[in-house]
Every structure is written in structure tokens, then in C-alpha cells.
Scaffold this active site. Sequence first.
Site, PDB file in Angstrom:
ATOM      1  N   ASN A 183       0.834  -1.403   0.039  1.00 47.30           N
ATOM      2  CA  ASN A 183       0.169  -0.094  -0.070  1.00 47.30           C
ATOM      3  C   ASN A 183       0.871   1.230  -0.113  1.00 47.30           C
ATOM      4  OD1 ASN A 183      -2.986   0.064  -0.108  1.00 47.30           O
ATOM      5  ND2 ASN A 183      -2.679  -1.670   1.534  1.00 47.30           N
ATOM      6  N   GLY A 184       1.910   1.418   0.966  1.00 46.40           N
ATOM      7  CA  GLY A 184       2.541   2.847   0.872  1.00 46.40           C
ATOM      8  C   GLY A 184       3.447   2.835  -0.276  1.00 46.40           C
ATOM      9  N   ILE A 186       1.832  -9.585   1.769  1.00 46.86           N
ATOM     10  CA  ILE A 186       0.933 -11.092   2.498  1.00 46.86           C
ATOM     11  C   ILE A 186      -0.412 -10.589   3.207  1.00 46.86           C
ATOM     12  CG2 ILE A 186       3.246 -12.126   2.983  1.00 46.86           C
ATOM     13  CD1 ILE A 186       2.335 -11.167   6.326  1.00 46.86           C
ATOM     14  N   ASP A 187      -0.611  -9.191   3.188  1.00 48.90           N
ATOM     15  CA  ASP A 187      -1.918  -9.067   3.791  1.00 48.90           C
ATOM     16  C   ASP A 187      -3.046  -9.119   2.666  1.00 48.90           C
ATOM     17  OD1 ASP A 187      -0.210  -8.333   5.747  1.00 48.90           O
ATOM     18  OD2 ASP A 187      -0.142  -6.304   5.394  1.00 48.90           O
ATOM     19  N   ARG A 245      -6.438 -27.000  26.572  1.00 51.96           N
ATOM     20  CA  ARG A 245      -6.260 -25.376  26.672  1.00 51.96           C
ATOM     21  C   ARG A 245      -6.826 -24.670  25.505  1.00 51.96           C
ATOM     22  NH1 ARG A 245       0.222 -26.001  27.540  1.00 51.96           N
ATOM     23  NH2 ARG A 245       0.361 -26.271  29.540  1.00 51.96           N
ATOM     24  N   ARG A 305      -2.962 -20.199  26.263  1.00 54.12           N
ATOM     25  CA  ARG A 305      -1.599 -19.899  25.737  1.00 54.12           C
ATOM     26  C   ARG A 305      -1.671 -18.976  24.303  1.00 54.12           C
ATOM     27  NH1 ARG A 305      -0.511 -21.545  29.978  1.00 54.12           N
ATOM     28  NH2 ARG A 305       1.238 -23.121  30.416  1.00 54.12           N
ATOM     29  N   ARG A 351       6.117 -14.171   6.487  1.00 52.96           N
ATOM     30  CA  ARG A 351       6.841 -13.648   5.440  1.00 52.96           C
ATOM     31  C   ARG A 351       8.078 -14.503   4.939  1.00 52.96           C
ATOM     32  NH1 ARG A 351       6.620  -7.735   7.361  1.00 52.96           N
ATOM     33  NH2 ARG A 351       9.093  -7.691   6.702  1.00 52.96           N
TER      34      ARG A 351
HETATM   35  O1  F6P Z   1       2.609  -5.464   5.546  1.00 53.78           O
HETATM   36  C1  F6P Z   1       3.268  -6.984   5.810  1.00 53.78           C
HETATM   37  C2  F6P Z   1       3.372  -7.008   7.148  1.00 53.78           C
HETATM   38  O2  F6P Z   1       3.952  -8.195   7.417  1.00 53.78           O
HETATM   39  C3  F6P Z   1       2.258  -6.595   8.306  1.00 53.78           C
HETATM   40  O3  F6P Z   1       1.509  -8.044   7.942  1.00 53.78           O
HETATM   41  C4  F6P Z   1       2.845  -6.588   9.381  1.00 53.78           C
HETATM   42  O4  F6P Z   1       1.848  -5.830  10.319  1.00 53.78           O
HETATM   43  C5  F6P Z   1       3.895  -5.755   8.936  1.00 53.78           C
HETATM   44  O5  F6P Z   1       4.190  -6.121   7.778  1.00 53.78           O
HETATM   45  C6  F6P Z   1       5.204  -5.939  10.067  1.00 53.78           C
HETATM   46  O6  F6P Z   1       6.055  -4.962   9.768  1.00 53.78           O
HETATM   47  P1  F6P Z   1       7.605  -5.026   9.899  1.00 53.78           P
HETATM   48  O7  F6P Z   1       8.199  -6.083   9.263  1.00 53.78           O
HETATM   49  O8  F6P Z   1       8.229  -3.502   9.374  1.00 53.78           O
HETATM   50  O9  F6P Z   1       7.749  -5.304  11.396  1.00 53.78           O
END
Ligand code: F6P
Length: 356
Positions: free
Chosen positions: A111-112, A134-135, A170, A274, A283
Site C-alpha cells: 500500500n505505502g 502478505i496482507d 487448553r 496460551r 513472510r
Molecule cells: O505488510 C506486511 C506486514 O507483514 C504486516 O502483516 C505486518 O503488520 C507488518 O508488515 C510488519 O512490519 P515489519 O516487518 O516492519 O515489522
Amino acid sequence: MRIGMLTSGGDCQSLNATMRGVAKALYNNLKDVEIIGFIEGYKGLMYEDYRVMTPNDFSGILTQGGTIIGTSRQPFKLMRTPDAKGNDKVELMKKTYKKLKLECLVVLGGNGSQKTANLLREEGLNIVSLPKTIDNDLWGTDMTFGFQSAVNIASDAIDCIHTTAASHGRVFIVEVMGHKVGWLTLHAGIASGADIILIPEIPYDIDKVVSAINKRTKAGKRFSILAVAEGAISKEDAKLSKKEYKAKLAESPYPSVSYEIGKRIEEKTGQEIRVTIPGHTQRGGSPCPYDRVLSSRFGAAAAQMILDKDYGNMVGMKNGEVVRIPLADVAGKLKMVDPKCSIIKEAKALGISFGD
Ligand code: F6P
């Protein structure tokens, strides 16, 4: 023809597979093409840190996770903030682009990164972008590369929890990535038979979560598994303004939402809880076959956009077909899970609780 390429933002399993797809299709269809790989994303473009790539660089990387040219987070909101030396970052990027006489810039990002790609497009650069994350939260495409590989890993994590949860009787919480959206948690949760799925798009009521657990206990089930998105939010917190919620999180004694949910369940049920956080493993590793195919298709389609000199678009997937979506439409929009969409209805029909 000289083409710039960069990978930006959080990495994912299928970045190399996608760059390979672009490169292969370019080398196969253009006699004279040179690819410049910028190191660590937009940072490399700003500070002229790059590698002249050869066909060999793109060989043998289809199954290799991460990114061979590195990546970094360069927040969009800081793009117009001068760097440590007082330079305008956008001007630096434009300067490098012009100095290297690039035909276009290929951006693999979430996105960014798409917002910055669109900004560079507005500044007159020829941009071709590809949807990485991955989102799976990029607007305009049904699927992003990296998502399915992450679903596999998050599902494996929940599968592993199943046997230990069943043995000890659990309640287990597995916290899944996904930033502000619930796609990854929803898919991994369904794929691995989670009993309760909590996602940001459906704020939860802790009493509903507890009654779903109690119902299972009464039915003789010795354990319950919750798939909780890292951005899950309670109904009360959803009423707070963005600023208020941020302040609440900053003061929270819990390292993440799952620990707070766990504590509240423990207090209300007396059951042992837990929390497991697979974190960045989601990732990592190799792209799954689905992503290898998607990345190869996206890569070939991006190369075709360059051959057509059709710039300013992101490659995307719509109903199984690869399409071109104007970056101006993509930038700044989030694709969230619609609480009324059919996958939620189907999951509820299976007895999965969303705590609503
Ligand atoms: O956007 C991908 C992502 O893995 C998100 O799911 C997660 O919130 C974020 O990046 C984690 O970011 P960083 O690797 O900067 O901790």
C-alpha cells in the site's frame, strides 16, 4: 532500453519470482534491454545505490524467498520531509531516474509503496507497479503475491497448535499478521479449522467469544483455538477515535492484542490460555506454487505493459484474469474484508464464531 526495478516495504516470499517473471519476459521480447536493480527499495533510487542486473541474476530465484535486491520501509507520509542532509527525497529519486535515462521504473510493493509510485507518476515518471503483500489488502486486485504463501505458513502454525491444544485441553490463541485487515487470519483460520476468528473488520464482543468457548466446553470439546488478527479490535475500542485507540495501545501492559484477549478469556472462563505468535515466519521461506504461478503471470503482464509503453498502472487479478489498474485509482485505498461477504457467511455456517 534501460529499466529500473525496486522492491519496497515489507518483504514476502514471492518478490524474486515476480522480478524473474518481469525480467524473463523482457529479455525474451526485447533485443536490447538493461535492468537496473535499486538496492533496498526507494532508498536506492534516492541515493543512486543500484546494481546493473544480468539475465544470470534472475536465474534460479523462482523458489527463493526474500528479495535479491533488498528492501526497506520508506514511509509515504515522510516522502516530502527532507532527508538528514535537507534534500527533497522525491527530487532525489527524479534526479537518479533522469541521470540513468530510465525508460520506466518497475515497483514491487504494498500500500505505502503504491502511494509513492503514484506520486512519482504524478511527477512525470513512467511507472509500472506490481501488487506485493502478505496482507492481500491492495485495492483493485483480488489477489496479491505473497498472500497464499503466508496463508500456508499461518495455517501450518495453527495445525501444529491443534495437536498440543487437544492434548492439554487448553485455549490457544494464534496471532496472525495482516496489518489493518483480516484476510490472512480469515483464510488461515478457515484452512486450519480455527473455532473462533477475530478480524479488525468485525469488532468482537469478549462475552460472545467466551460463550463460543463455553459452548464447546459444554459439548465435551477439551480445547478451543482462536485465530486472532494482529489488528483485531473489541466493540468498545472500535468506538474510540484513531488517536484515542493509539494512546490506549501505547499504554497497554500487553505486548499485543492477543495477550489482552487471552487475559480476559482466562478471567471469564478460568481456562488455561496460551498465545502463539508466528510473526515474521509468515513472510519467510519459499513461495508456494500458487504464488509462483501468480508472480510469473504478473511479471509477464508487467513486461507487456513496458512493451506497450502503457505506464501508470498496477498489474492486478480480476476473476482469474490479469488486468491493468490505474495507479491513481489504487493509491491510498485499502481492500478490507466486507463483513457481509459470502466467505464470512460460509464460515459462520460452519460454526466459526467471529465474536460478533
Ligand atoms: O505488510 C506486511 C506486514 O507483514 C504486516 O502483516 C505486518 O503488520 C507488518 O508488515 C510488519 O512490519 P515489519 O516487518 O516492519 O515489522
